[in-house]
Design a protein around this motif. Sequence first.
Motif, PDB file in Angstrom:
ATOM      1  N   ASP A  89       0.840  -1.197   0.000  1.00  0.00           N
ATOM      2  CA  ASP A  89       0.000   0.000   0.000  1.00  0.00           C
ATOM      3  C   ASP A  89       0.876   1.249   0.000  1.00  0.00           C
ATOM      4  OD1 ASP A  89      -1.444   2.273   1.627  1.00  0.00           O
ATOM      5  OD2 ASP A  89      -3.030   0.989   0.800  1.00  0.00           O
ATOM      6  N   GLU A  90       0.739   2.088  -1.034  1.00  0.00           N
ATOM      7  CA  GLU A  90       1.631   3.231  -1.192  1.00  0.00           C
ATOM      8  C   GLU A  90       1.464   4.284  -0.100  1.00  0.00           C
ATOM      9  OE1 GLU A  90       1.951   4.785  -5.130  1.00  0.00           O
ATOM     10  OE2 GLU A  90       2.518   2.833  -5.939  1.00  0.00           O
ATOM     11  N   ASN A  91       0.250   4.457   0.443  1.00  0.00           N
ATOM     12  CA  ASN A  91       0.043   5.422   1.527  1.00  0.00           C
ATOM     13  C   ASN A  91       0.747   4.972   2.806  1.00  0.00           C
ATOM     14  OD1 ASN A  91      -1.571   7.207   0.001  1.00  0.00           O
ATOM     15  ND2 ASN A  91      -3.350   5.892   0.331  1.00  0.00           N
ATOM     16  N   GLU A 138       4.495   5.413   2.331  1.00  0.00           N
ATOM     17  CA  GLU A 138       4.848   6.822   2.513  1.00  0.00           C
ATOM     18  C   GLU A 138       4.934   7.176   3.997  1.00  0.00           C
ATOM     19  OE1 GLU A 138       2.773  10.683   0.860  1.00  0.00           O
ATOM     20  OE2 GLU A 138       3.162   9.220  -0.743  1.00  0.00           O
TER      21      GLU A 138
END
Length: 108
Positions: A96-98, A101
């Motif tokens: 999951d990119e969020n 981050e």
Amino acid sequence: MGNEYSLREQKILSYMGFAAKANKIVYGKQGLRNYIRSFQKKKVILIPRDTGSRVKLDVIKHCEIFDVPYIELNSPKSILAKALGKQNISVVGITDENIIEGILKTFQ
């Protein structure tokens, strides 16, 4: 967990819990190799402190070849596995990119 682990690591472990609940984790030798080689833009690998040296060196080597950031945690495998609701996990990738981050911002 108490004060045994840094606040930063506790935050990373809570992100790991979110990733596990969302089914956004990758583990296992072949799963991690496929993840590291994938075309996903953002990636991160988390390695607990007591991961075996052969596994650790293999993962780090692949991360360096494919320019994937990795974080060596001070937490042992048991704490990581507990955060993920799994047993006997030594290295984990997040999809999951969020969450990636958030982890990378926490680690900087």
